[in-house]
Design a protein around this motif. Structure first.
Motif, PDB file in Angstrom:
ATOM      1  N   HIS A  32      35.826 -14.520 -10.963  1.00 53.50           N
ATOM      2  CA  HIS A  32      35.685 -13.747  -9.707  1.00 53.50           C
ATOM      3  C   HIS A  32      36.328 -14.377  -8.643  1.00 53.50           C
ATOM      4  O   HIS A  32      36.582 -15.364  -8.348  1.00 53.50           O
ATOM      5  N   LEU A  85      36.932 -15.506  -4.906  1.00 57.01           N
ATOM      6  CA  LEU A  85      35.988 -16.321  -4.094  1.00 57.01           C
ATOM      7  C   LEU A  85      35.859 -15.539  -2.922  1.00 57.01           C
ATOM      8  O   LEU A  85      36.802 -15.025  -2.040  1.00 57.01           O
ATOM      9  N   CYS A 116      34.009 -27.508   0.087  1.00 50.34           N
ATOM     10  CA  CYS A 116      33.519 -26.229  -0.242  1.00 50.34           C
ATOM     11  C   CYS A 116      34.400 -25.877  -1.246  1.00 50.34           C
ATOM     12  O   CYS A 116      35.572 -25.277  -1.050  1.00 50.34           O
ATOM     13  N   GLY A 117      34.014 -25.325  -2.517  1.00 48.39           N
ATOM     14  CA  GLY A 117      34.668 -24.876  -3.548  1.00 48.39           C
ATOM     15  C   GLY A 117      33.989 -23.401  -4.100  1.00 48.39           C
ATOM     16  O   GLY A 117      34.543 -22.889  -4.926  1.00 48.39           O
ATOM     17  N   LYS A 118      33.061 -22.883  -3.161  1.00 52.04           N
ATOM     18  CA  LYS A 118      32.354 -21.730  -3.509  1.00 52.04           C
ATOM     19  C   LYS A 118      32.985 -20.484  -2.601  1.00 52.04           C
ATOM     20  O   LYS A 118      32.658 -19.463  -2.536  1.00 52.04           O
ATOM     21  N   ALA A 119      33.974 -20.838  -1.615  1.00 49.97           N
ATOM     22  CA  ALA A 119      34.480 -19.837  -0.854  1.00 49.97           C
ATOM     23  C   ALA A 119      35.781 -20.260  -0.359  1.00 49.97           C
ATOM     24  O   ALA A 119      36.054 -21.248  -0.407  1.00 49.97           O
ATOM     25  N   ARG A 120      36.568 -19.311   0.301  1.00 52.51           N
ATOM     26  CA  ARG A 120      37.696 -19.616   1.102  1.00 52.51           C
ATOM     27  C   ARG A 120      37.329 -19.527   2.400  1.00 52.51           C
ATOM     28  O   ARG A 120      36.781 -18.849   3.088  1.00 52.51           O
ATOM     29  N   ASP A 127      27.477 -22.434   2.188  1.00 47.65           N
ATOM     30  CA  ASP A 127      26.715 -21.845   0.572  1.00 47.65           C
ATOM     31  C   ASP A 127      26.079 -20.774   0.615  1.00 47.65           C
ATOM     32  O   ASP A 127      26.200 -20.042  -0.338  1.00 47.65           O
ATOM     33  N   ALA A 186      28.129 -17.742   0.951  1.00 46.70           N
ATOM     34  CA  ALA A 186      29.159 -17.306  -0.187  1.00 46.70           C
ATOM     35  C   ALA A 186      28.041 -16.715  -1.319  1.00 46.70           C
ATOM     36  O   ALA A 186      28.392 -15.450  -1.762  1.00 46.70           O
ATOM     37  N   GLU A 187      26.686 -17.069  -1.418  1.00 42.41           N
ATOM     38  CA  GLU A 187      25.870 -16.578  -2.401  1.00 42.41           C
ATOM     39  C   GLU A 187      25.420 -14.993  -1.695  1.00 42.41           C
ATOM     40  O   GLU A 187      25.608 -14.275  -2.628  1.00 42.41           O
ATOM     41  N   SER A 213      27.288 -13.175  -0.087  1.00 41.30           N
ATOM     42  CA  SER A 213      28.484 -12.269  -0.187  1.00 41.30           C
ATOM     43  C   SER A 213      28.544 -11.788  -1.584  1.00 41.30           C
ATOM     44  O   SER A 213      28.792 -10.577  -1.932  1.00 41.30           O
ATOM     45  N   ARG A 214      28.185 -12.612  -2.785  1.00 37.79           N
ATOM     46  CA  ARG A 214      28.261 -12.269  -3.969  1.00 37.79           C
ATOM     47  C   ARG A 214      27.163 -11.054  -4.466  1.00 37.79           C
ATOM     48  O   ARG A 214      27.263 -10.320  -5.110  1.00 37.79           O
TER      49      ARG A 214
END
Length: 325
Positions: A2, A4, A29-33, A315, A318-319, A321-322
């Motif tokens: 997916h 990011l 942060c590895g869950k988003a740019r 976090d 990002a959540e 957004s998904r």
């Protein structure tokens, strides 16, 4: 794999902790740019305070950098901990760029570091600036939004926000309360993925009015609103006395609480989550999350400010957004 989500992180009041919190969180942060919006030299200075190497590339739409900087220049030199009204417009420029990008689909969400309402009002000369929430609503053409804070296992939304206590009863009308509940219900579905959200609704008065003996707002406004929206299929529990609402047995029956005013619901949430709470603006056409604290001028530039709330806000953005796809 997916894609990011791309998050616009406005670094807020330059004399406060926002710039160094953004720098501190940039490598975690590895869950988003992350796109850091702010003055590049200021961010580099504050990065040094937290021991971070500010070698971020310049932001370019569509790039794959995990962290980049969208440079917007300060209007005047900035000293950590010292407010300067000359930079008021700079703070709003950061917000304007993030809003424009989110509305255009360039950014998936906005995350905001704290700003200082007083110095903005001193610097812009009007119209009066009430805060992030109200500014985002005005700039996106949104008639009504709902402030919700999350943390410590709680979600607490507000029927009214930054009002003097004496003005709260008049602000709770059939129309405004209905709209607040519709916004909360819709965003719990579309942004949080809850198909049938359950909302606990606080009364306004002690003991939820005690059958009118301690105030009639429950009888005249709150109960009629709840009855009307229940008839549409919403699961609404209340009005509940606020002094007994925030116990685990009661909270387990709901997915969120709607409090009638700022200091009715937020002291409990902040007790449960201070330093890691998140502010979410519901009802906007864009996703926006924020920290639950202020500019902390006394900590600015020291490297001691806790980035926990900002990490949680990132976090959650990002959540959400998904969930929106």
């Amino acid at each position: 794999m997916h894609r990011l989500p791309v998050l616009a992180l406005t670094t807020g009041e330059p004399a406060g902790v926002g710039p160094e919190l953004a720098a501190a969180i940039s490598g975690q942060c590895g869950k988003a740019r992350l796109v850091l919006l702010g003055d590049r030299a200021l961010l580099a200075e504050r990065a040094a305070a937290v021991g971070v190497d500010a070698d971020w590339p310049d932001y370019r739409a569509g790039d794959q950098a995990p962290v980049s900087v969208l440079h917007l220049p300060l209007a005047a030199p900035c000293v950590a901990g010292t407010l300067d009204p000359a930079n008021a417009r700079y703070v709003l420029d950061l917000l304007d760029r993030a809003i424009d990008g989110a509305q255009a689909g360039e950014f998936d969400a906005i995350v905001t570091a704290p700003l200082h309402k007083g110095v903005i009002n001193d610097g812009i000369g009007g119209p009066f600036f009430y805060g992030h929430t109200e500014y985002l609503a005005e700039r996106t053409g949104t008639e009504q939004v709902v402030m919700m804070l999350a943390g410590g296992g709680l979600r607490v939304a507000l029927a009214t926000t930054h009002l003097p206590l004496k003005d709260v009863p008049a602000a709770i009308t059939f129309e405004s309360l209905s709209k607040a509940l519709r916004i909360l219900h819709a965003d719990l579905q579309t942004k949080f993925g809850l198909a049938r959200p359950r909302i606990l609704v606080a009364g306004l008065n002690p003991h939820a009015g005690e059958s009118g003996h301690l105030g009639r707002e429950e009888i005249d406004v709150i109960i009629p609103v709840l009855d009307a929206l229940r008839a549409e299929g919403m699961t609404l529990i209340g009005p509940l006395p606020a002094d007994t609402l925030f116990n685990r047995k009661q909270l387990d029956q709901g997915d969120a609480v709607l409090a009638m005013y700022h200091d009715q619901g937020l002291p409990v949430l902040k007790f449960a989550s201070f330093g890691e709470g998140i502010n979410i603006t519901l009802g906007l056409p864009v996703i926006r999350t924020s920290v639950d604290h202020g500019t902390a001028l006394d900590l600015a530039g020291s490297g001691r400010a806790d980035p926990g709330s900002l990490a949680a806000a990132i976090d959650l953005a990002a959540e959400l957004s998904r969930h929106r796809g």
